[in-house]
Design an enzyme around this catalytic site. Structure first.
Site, PDB file in Angstrom:
ATOM      1  CG  ASP A 192       6.128 -44.684  -0.404  1.00  0.00           C
ATOM      2  OD1 ASP A 192       5.775 -43.474  -0.444  1.00  0.00           O
ATOM      3  OD2 ASP A 192       6.951 -45.168  -1.195  1.00  0.00           O
ATOM      4  CG  ASP A 233       9.572   0.784  -6.748  1.00  0.00           C
ATOM      5  OD1 ASP A 233      10.428   1.687  -6.652  1.00  0.00           O
ATOM      6  OD2 ASP A 233       9.802  -0.316  -7.275  1.00  0.00           O
ATOM      7  CG  LEU A 289      -0.205  -5.421  -7.694  1.00  0.00           C
ATOM      8  CD1 LEU A 289      -0.095  -5.192  -9.197  1.00  0.00           C
ATOM      9  CD2 LEU A 289       0.871  -4.627  -6.956  1.00  0.00           C
ATOM     10  CB  SER A 303      -0.879   0.050   1.257  1.00  0.00           C
ATOM     11  OG  SER A 303      -1.635  -1.110   1.419  1.00  0.00           O
TER      12      SER A 303
END
Length: 434
Positions: free
Chosen positions: A390, A53, A260, A18
């Site tokens: 197994d 970013d 997102l 966020s």
């Protein structure tokens, strides 16, 4: 040398970012506040207030303040873990220093946020020495604020060839007395910056799929006792593509993915869990088609594969552009190769319980039968397969159940939805097997 892991989570399904500060809004922290109030399947396992970013460079100082304000107010009620992403760059000391200052600010006990912060996410790391620089900053922050050493976990984003190569050094470096790399938690792929760092191009300008990167990250996480998470899937409307990406990742052992939007969070939270009901798949023209269930029969509704009975236990099969005459045994073998069963949660639990009972009785392996009536072009064929169980088979089947148990133990806000999905009785049994 391999370190003892310091985190309790076995799996992380969702990594949700966020923006920490939105320019031009009356409340620049509105996206943080909205994310902090997500609950149930809309709420991620790991929430990442993203001060890199997702936030404009001019807003990052304010973003760090917003993290403190929102997490101190809402963090106690948030059901997942909280790992803010700071700024960092392997080639830029000033960027690393800014990230360090934001860590100091967010981790200040007097501000009230750090008691709800589980760790920090470090982007743009380089070789293993760069990871150690970041780790040292974590140690300094803990020392400066009187926090227990190693209490803040460190997750890194693999966005360069250097970082990918560093994955091979982790087992040797973690646990050395000269570092605290045991604090590592998530290894997250960042395919966009990785593509830039690799100077890669595609004719359309779209990202390469980078299956090698995802495999290497998953392998590095497995070897070092960490958790691998795939990067963002930008086409948020392409749910089918998102599912295909997650399915491909899960076959590599990478059960987590970046989300997102809250809708992607829901998809990523549910995708790795065992299905509520089992289903049969039929391989048609190189792809798997889910058969429609009706009255205990599994029906193929397409027209790319046709089957007709030509006589007593004699059949004609049209498939892959060819026509073949088959007897009953040959047709059964053909359909065995073309069909596969996707077990439900209840199926997996049943099989595990049966094998556990066999082990207690002193048997090391048992045969499990799967059968179905498959209908193609109106022609019914019984398909039966025996699978030998197994200890190795049992351990492989345990992975989705262990994932479910980890989710159920750590996400009490999802209990009601999980019980509605599977039924209380199946949930109770799933929590007991293994």
């Amino acid at each position: 040398m391999c370190a003892q892991r310091k985190h309790d989570r076995e799996f992380v399904r969702t990594f949700f970012t966020s923006p920490t500060a939105v320019e031009g809004e009356d409340d620049s922290a509105k996206m943080l506040r909205r994310a902090s109030q997500l609950r149930g399947m809309e709420s991620p396992d790991v929430w990442v207030p993203d001060n890199e970013d997702a936030t404009a460079p001019s807003m990052r100082d304010e973003g760090a303040e917003n993290i403190v304000d929102v997490v101190s107010e809402e963090g106690a009620e948030f059901p997942g873990e909280i790992h803010p992403r700071i700024v960092w760059h392997r080639d830029d000391p000033s960027t690393r220093y800014q990230g360090f200052q934001h860590m100091l600010q967010i981790a200040d006990p007097e501000k009230g946020a750090v008691e709800h912060v589980d760790g920090f996410v470090v982007p743009e790391v380089g070789d293993i020495d760069d990871w150690k620089k970041a780790d040292e900053f974590f140690t300094i922050v803990e020392t400066e604020h009187g926090l227990e050493e190693g209490s803040l976990t460190m997750s890194v984003i693999i966005e360069s060839g250097q970082a990918e190569l560093a994955l091979g050094d982790l087992r040797e470096e973690m646990g050395k007395p000269t570092n605290n790399l045991e604090r590592l938690f998530l290894l997250v792929d960042g395919e966009v910056d990785y593509t830039k760092d690799m100077r890669a191009m595609t004719p359309t300008g779209e990202l390469p799929p980078w299956p090698e990167l995802r495999h290497n990250t998953s392998r590095g996480a497995s070897a070092a006792g960490l958790i691998a998470v795939d990067g963002p899937y930008d086409d948020i409307r392409d749910i089918e593509g998102y599912h295909e990406r997650m399915t491909d990742n899960q076959a590599k052992g990478m059960l987590g993915i970046w989300a997102l939007t809250p809708n992607q969070v829901v998809e990523a939270n549910t995708s790795p869990l065992p299905p509520k009901t089992g289903s049969w798949l039929l391989e048609v023209d190189g792809r798997d088609v889910e058969l429609r269930e009706a009255d205990g029969r599994y029906i193929y509704d397409g027209d790319e594969l046709e089957l007709e009975e030509t006589g007593d236990e004699e059949y004609r099969l049209h498939a892959d552009g060819t026509e073949r005459e088959l007897d009953a045994d040959e047709l059964h073998e053909e359909l065995l190769e073309r069909t596969a069963y996707v077990p439900s949660m209840n199926d997996i639990v049943d099989s595990m319980e049966e094998f556990e009972a066999a082990k207690e009785a002193g048997r090391g392996a048992i045969a499990m039968e799967q059968s179905a009536t498959v209908v193609i072009s109106g022609t019914e064929v019984e398909v039966t397969r025996d699978r030998m169980w197994d200890e190795a088979t049992y351990q492989a089947a345990q992975t989705p159940i262990t994932l479910f148990q980890d989710v159920y133990e750590n996400r009490s806000d999802q209990h009601e939805e999980l019980e509605e999905m599977y039924g209380e009785e199946v949930v109770e049994r799933a929590m007991q097997v293994g």
